[in-house]
Scaffold this active site. Structure first.
Site, mmCIF file in Angstrom:
data_model
loop_
_atom_site.group_PDB
_atom_site.id
_atom_site.type_symbol
_atom_site.label_atom_id
_atom_site.label_comp_id
_atom_site.label_asym_id
_atom_site.label_seq_id
_atom_site.Cartn_x
_atom_site.Cartn_y
_atom_site.Cartn_z
ATOM 1 N N MET A 187 50.855 59.079 -32.421
ATOM 2 C CA MET A 187 51.055 59.289 -33.859
ATOM 3 C C MET A 187 50.231 60.490 -34.335
ATOM 4 S SD MET A 187 51.657 55.637 -35.598
ATOM 5 C CE MET A 187 49.951 55.134 -35.720
ATOM 6 N N GLY A 188 49.786 61.306 -33.383
ATOM 7 C CA GLY A 188 49.047 62.509 -33.766
ATOM 8 C C GLY A 188 47.592 62.211 -34.092
ATOM 9 N N GLN A 224 56.265 50.936 -38.413
ATOM 10 C CA GLN A 224 55.266 50.028 -37.852
ATOM 11 C C GLN A 224 54.096 49.777 -38.802
ATOM 12 O OE1 GLN A 224 54.576 52.800 -34.451
ATOM 13 N NE2 GLN A 224 52.428 52.254 -34.659
ATOM 14 N N HIS A 284 44.061 60.119 -26.421
ATOM 15 C CA HIS A 284 45.420 60.622 -26.220
ATOM 16 C C HIS A 284 45.442 61.622 -25.060
ATOM 17 C CE1 HIS A 284 45.560 59.846 -30.757
ATOM 18 N NE2 HIS A 284 46.459 59.024 -30.278
ATOM 19 N N LYS A 295 43.849 50.685 -24.870
ATOM 20 C CA LYS A 295 43.295 50.445 -26.203
ATOM 21 C C LYS A 295 44.214 49.530 -27.015
ATOM 22 C CE LYS A 295 41.129 51.867 -30.123
ATOM 23 N NZ LYS A 295 42.174 51.575 -31.074
#
Ligand code: AMP
Length: 513
Positions: A30-31, A61, A37, A149
């Site tokens: 999601m950036g 979501q 990431h 995570k």
């Protein structure tokens, strides 16, 4: 690296990439990218020819009272961070592009989506499953990368892949933490300094659970009580949920066994944070812990059948093997499946008379045998020497190279279940070659694999490799292979050409007979 915002353009890119026979890896995010990431991106780069990262804050979501509107967004910064990894494509569609007017189809999941994260965030997993399925359909990845995570999310995606027969292999990567132990999250940016300090209680309570489990405590309630004490000590920390669950269905456990997950979700001020730890023996690496959790009892027992001798079917079966997908592919690139190279290198399967079985994938995928047309490296040179061939062209006329261990399992502890699956694939592969009459078995683990899984010999009766191979350097036997209808095959066992210090003398003249 290109930035793509349209679904149709993204589809066209992957169609083109796949038509060139390249593998595609997808890292959905999601950036507001961070080291967590980027660890997925690194893993994907190691394992896939072409890597696509998606950056999409998925409205579906988020609940109505959640932080969709103020979720951190900085595409330029994300793009810059990713450009250091030389990715192929960043896919960042708008919400309208993903959910155009008239959109009305969602993926509903079962009980797993209604507990813990699902209970605290109603509709969350419906949104996750829907966007992940859409991304899989748009990008058509061979592999997709998720973080430990969000363990429950990873399991929900695994169910999605399993239940809807999606053709993608999932890879789960360990949690990346800041130096003080806090699991890195895009939402950490919301924390004020005092809140950030207080939020350390979350990772500390997980460390406490690990310490207790390592010291032999296996009563789940006692561990939960202690975790609770540690968490409550964080000023302003409010527990959302805390549990010790089994890694498959997320049911609470009463006793600790290896692979049990300690889960925590808590609010620190307005910020909701989640974290988890896999409990296992002391000294176990994060990757091994993941493997322990993910190779817990299989998600499904359904067995697809291979219809006849059909290379395509074998390729699909092996690529889509969910048993393999249940085993985390950490550290090593996946061992290459010979099946992936059949079309390119073996137009005439009947010409192959000898299968060479042994470890051959190197730590760097771009160095591997078929991907690189057998370009000489230490292993390849020694292998050609052993077999008495001049180069790749000659090799592929008479030989195929494959492996008995290739469920991506790394390290000395390869679960038996993984070995069974790998050997099933090996047996299927060997059936593809109608004129196979010889096996060359490289090294000890291939010897053990062939004895146990191709010849169905009882592991108790198998001689130690060194005794078996003796001083001559190789041994020949003639044996009926049950998986080839009992057909008699010559088997040459020898030292692995590049692992260890021993070399076997050339087999060229024996093979020519
Ligand atoms: P998000 O952008 O939060 O949706 O996360 C995208 C992916 O990155 C998910 O698969 C997450 O599980 C993974 N991820 C997020 N934080 C971490 C972390 N600290 N360590 C490893 N993976 C992470």
């Amino acid at each position: 690296m290109r930035l793509i915002t349209s679904v149709s353009e993204m589809k066209a890119i992957t169609r083109e990439v796949r038509s060139r026979g390249k593998s595609v890896g997808l890292v959905p995010t999601m950036g507001a990218l961070h080291k967590g990431h980027l660890s997925l991106v690194r893993q994907a780069k190691q394992q896939c020819d072409v890597v696509v990262a998606s950056v999409f804050v998925n409205p579906a979501q988020f609940g109505p009272d959640e932080d969709y509107g103020r979720y951190p967004r900085d595409l330029d910064k994300d793009f810059n961070l990713l450009s250091a990894y030389n990715l192929d494509t960043v896919f960042s569609p708008s919400a309208d592009e993903m959910y155009p007017e008239g959109f009305q189809t969602f993926v509903e999941q079962g009980p797993l989506s209604g507990i813990y994260e699902g209970a605290s965030r109603p509709g969350h997993f419906r949104g996750v499953a829907t966007v992940v399925l859409k991304l899989f359909n748009i990008v058509q990845p061979d592999m997709a990368y998720f973080g430990q995570k969000d363990f429950q999310q990873a399991l929900a995606v695994r169910r999605l892949v399993e239940d809807l027969n999606l053709n993608v292999r999932l890879v789960l990567c360990p949690i990346v933490r800041d130096e003080d132990g806090l699991a890195i999250s895009s939402r950490n940016a919301y924390l004020k300094p005092a809140q950030r300090k207080a939020s350390l209680a979350i990772s500390q309570c997980l460390r406490r659970a690990e310490d207790l489990a390592h010291s032999g405590e296996c009563d789940a309630q006692k561990i939960l009580d202690e975790m609770c004490c540690v968490l409550r000590a964080g000023p302003g920390v409010k527990i959302d949920y805390m549990a010790l669950v089994n890694p498959v269905g997320f049911e609470p456990v009463s006793r600790i066994t290896a692979g049990v997950i300690a889960l925590v979700a808590a609010r620190v001020g307005p910020v909701r944070l989640i974290d988890n730890a896999i409990l296992g023996p002391p000294g176990t690496s994060p990757e091994e812990l993941l493997q322990m959790a993910l190779s817990a009892p299989a998600v499904t027992t359904a067995e697809a059948r291979i219809p006849g001798i059909d290379a395509e079917a074998v390729v699909h079966k092996i690529e889509g093997c969910r048993d393999c997908a249940a085993i985390s592919t950490i550290l090593l690139p996946p061992r290459e499946f010979m099946a992936g190279y059949l079309k390119r290198d073996y137009p005439d399967l009947g010409s192959v008379r000898t299968a060479v079985i042994g470890r051959h994938t190197t730590a760097r995928p771009d160095n591997s045998f078929y991907r690189n047309n057998g370009r000489p490296n230490r292993f390849v040179t020694a292998l050609y020497d052993l077999l008495g061939v001049a180069g790749f062209a000659e090799f592929k006329q008479r030989f195929i190279l494959t492996d008995v261990i290739r469920c991506h399992a790394s390290g000395p502890r390869i679960p038996d279940k993984a070995m069974h699956n790998c050997s099933r694939h090996l047996r299927n592969e060997l059936c593809l070659f109608p004129n196979l009459d010889t096996l060359v078995v490289l090294g000890e683990d291939a010897y053990l694999g062939v004895q146990r899984f191709l010849l169905d010999r009882d592991s108790g009766g198998i001689q130690p490799f060194a005794t078996f191979i003796g001083s001559r350097g190789w041994v020949e036997e003639q044996a009926g292979l049950p998986s080839l209808d009992g057909r008699s095959i010559r088997i040459f066992y020898c030292h692995h050409p590049s692992l260890g210090y021993q070399r076997s003398p050339s087999l060229a003249s024996a093979l020519a007979k």
